[in-house]
Design a protein around this motif. Structure first.
Motif, PDB file in Angstrom:
ATOM      1  N   HIS A 140       0.835  -1.205   0.000  1.00 47.22           N
ATOM      2  CA  HIS A 140       0.000   0.000   0.000  1.00 47.22           C
ATOM      3  C   HIS A 140       0.874   1.261   0.000  1.00 47.22           C
ATOM      4  O   HIS A 140       0.669   2.177  -0.806  1.00 47.22           O
TER       5      HIS A 140
ATOM      6  N   HIS B 263      -9.584   7.524   5.042  1.00 49.82           N
ATOM      7  CA  HIS B 263      -9.128   6.232   4.514  1.00 49.82           C
ATOM      8  C   HIS B 263     -10.382   5.409   4.245  1.00 49.82           C
ATOM      9  O   HIS B 263     -11.406   5.651   4.878  1.00 49.82           O
TER      10      HIS B 263
ATOM     11  N   GLU C 135      -6.030   6.968  -1.069  1.00 46.92           N
ATOM     12  CA  GLU C 135      -5.821   5.792  -0.225  1.00 46.92           C
ATOM     13  C   GLU C 135      -6.399   4.529  -0.877  1.00 46.92           C
ATOM     14  O   GLU C 135      -5.806   3.455  -0.803  1.00 46.92           O
TER      15      GLU C 135
END
Ligand SMILES: [Zn+2]
Length: 452
Positions: A293, A416, A373
């Motif tokens: 990520h 997020h 995100e």
């Protein structure tokens, strides 16, 4: 008016004495145990169902843990509102008591040059703000973190960190405010355009210099420790063409029990950092998933993109400040002894307008960040190929972020994707990649992963 100021300062002193003493040792079991075991419903097979697999991961949190997480996160919604209202109250206090005007006059006694006057004002104002905002900072940053089992620092070291932060703010923001007022004096009614351009340059510098000069003041950064974790992360970095000497670890356990990693820096100073909680408390598949990520942020150039978006938002906010300030000063300027928009003594008014406007824009700014995100999530799933690791890490984060918000709640308050969303998308990804090997079950009381 003096009585009000004295009363307020007394309030600050009392709150600052009572809050730190009030935290009882917390006995909260918030964290999930270390280790990763794939739930049966999430194992591959012809009957694999992404929704059932998601539910199985969600069930890792007990109802009590979920309740605690919801309470912590929803409390944060109100804190944003109270924080801004309290800030407006502080601004009103500084203006109506004449304290702001007196700080301006001190500047005038020090020098006849406008920029020195502004510099002196900015320094005094930042100091005053630090003191007046202490009750909120202590409640939010110290007391509440202990209440929910997220803090590791006692009050002394916590406060030293706050003083370091103040020092950085004084050094960086005093000249920035001085430059802002120089733009107001030079550019007149077009100052907000100049200020917007300045904000872009400022953000680039902050992003570039913070990892080098600011972060090391609070934590110890060093090359990633030797071992299997390091090999796995560096392999992931090489595969995605990230310079491997830019992957570091830092001792976040000094301040918090949270697991996290981040990408900081810009151009030559960009680096991917993971915290020691992530290294010590989670399993290799989780670490790989989280780093996939973070590498997504790096590869997709999110730093620069967010700066551009943020600059647009800030410029818009400067324009609103400009219009609202001129209107307010025309009505109340004379009574408050404020001498126009170039008078630094009116800064509390400008900041109050700025922060109320940014609060109203929260759904927009959160959505801008949340979109990046979600992109990094998708990148990470494909790069690390650890859907179970990512689902597990998302569950760990959900011990202090509400697991499953409503759609509107997510748009307004989430920067997020929610835990539910992340687990669900991991399981959808896994449904299409069921031939990848399952991570071996790691026991619940495993020794810290990643130690040499
Ligand atoms: Zn991220």
């Amino acid at each position: 008016m003096r009585a009000i100021v004295r009363g307020f300062v007394l309030f600050v002193v009392i709150v600052c004495t009572v809050l730190p003493a009030a935290h009882a040792a917390s006995t909260i079991v918030r964290d999930l145990p270390p280790g990763l075991t794939v739930p049966d419903a999430a194992k591959p097979g012809p009957a694999f169902d992404a929704d059932r697999a998601t539910e199985a991961y969600l069930a890792l949190l007990t109802p009590e843990q979920r309740e605690l997480s919801n309470r912590y996160f929803e409390g944060g919604y109100w804190l944003q509102l109270w924080g801004v209202l309290y800030g407006v109250l502080v601004a009103a206090l500084l203006l109506f008591s004449g304290a702001s005007q007196r700080m301006r006059d001190i500047g005038r006694r020090v020098s006849r040059r406008p920029w020195v006057q502004t510099l002196v004002y900015a320094f005094l104002w930042l100091l005053a703000m630090f003191v007046l905002l202490l009750p909120i900072s202590i409640y939010e940053g110290y007391y509440r973190e202990w209440q929910y089992g997220l803090a590791t620092q006692t009050f002394g070291p916590w406060f030293v960190d706050q003083l370091k932060g103040l020092m950085v703010t004084l050094i960086v923001m005093s000249p920035v405010i001085t430059l802002l007022y120089a733009a107001v004096r030079r550019a007149g009614p077009r100052w907000w355009v100049w200020a917007g351009g300045g904000a872009f340059v400022f953000l680039v510098f902050v992003l570039m210099l913070a990892p080098v000069f600011v972060d090391p003041l609070f934590n110890d950064y060093k090359p990633l420790r030797e071992g299997a974790v390091r090999e796995a992360i560096l392999s992931l970095a090489r595969a995605n063409q990230i310079p491997t000497n830019n992957v570091v670890e830092f001792d976040a356990s000094r301040q918090t029990t949270r697991i996290s990693a981040n990408v900081a820096g810009f151009a030559g100073t960009t680096r991917v950092a993971l915290n020691d909680n992530l290294l010590n408390k989670t399993s290799l598949p989780e670490i790989k998933a989280v780093m996939g990520h973070e590498m997504g942020h790096y590869v997709l150039n999110h730093g620069l993109r967010l700066i551009v978006y943020l600059t647009l938002v800030i410029t818009f906010a400067f324009w609103v400040v400009h219009r609202a300030m001129d209107w307010a000063l025309a009505r109340w300027g004379a009574r408050l002894k404020l001498e126009g928009r170039g008078d630094p003594a009116a800064l509390p008014l400008a900041l109050a307008i700025f922060s109320v406007f940014l609060l109203l824009l929260t759904p927009l700014t959160n959505s801008i960040v949340r979109q990046a995100e979600a992109e990094a999530d998708a990148f990470g799933l494909n790069a690390a190929q650890e859907p179970h690791g990512f689902a597990m890490a998302a569950m760990r984060l959900s011990t202090y972020r509400k697991l499953n918000p409503g759609p509107l709640e997510e748009v307004i308050f989430y920067d997020h994707p929610s835990g539910y969303d992340r687990v669900h998308r991991s399981m959808i990804w896994f449904k299409e990649h069921q031939s990848i090997p399952l991570p071996a079950a790691t026991p619940g009381v495993a020794p810290p992963v990643g130690q040499p």
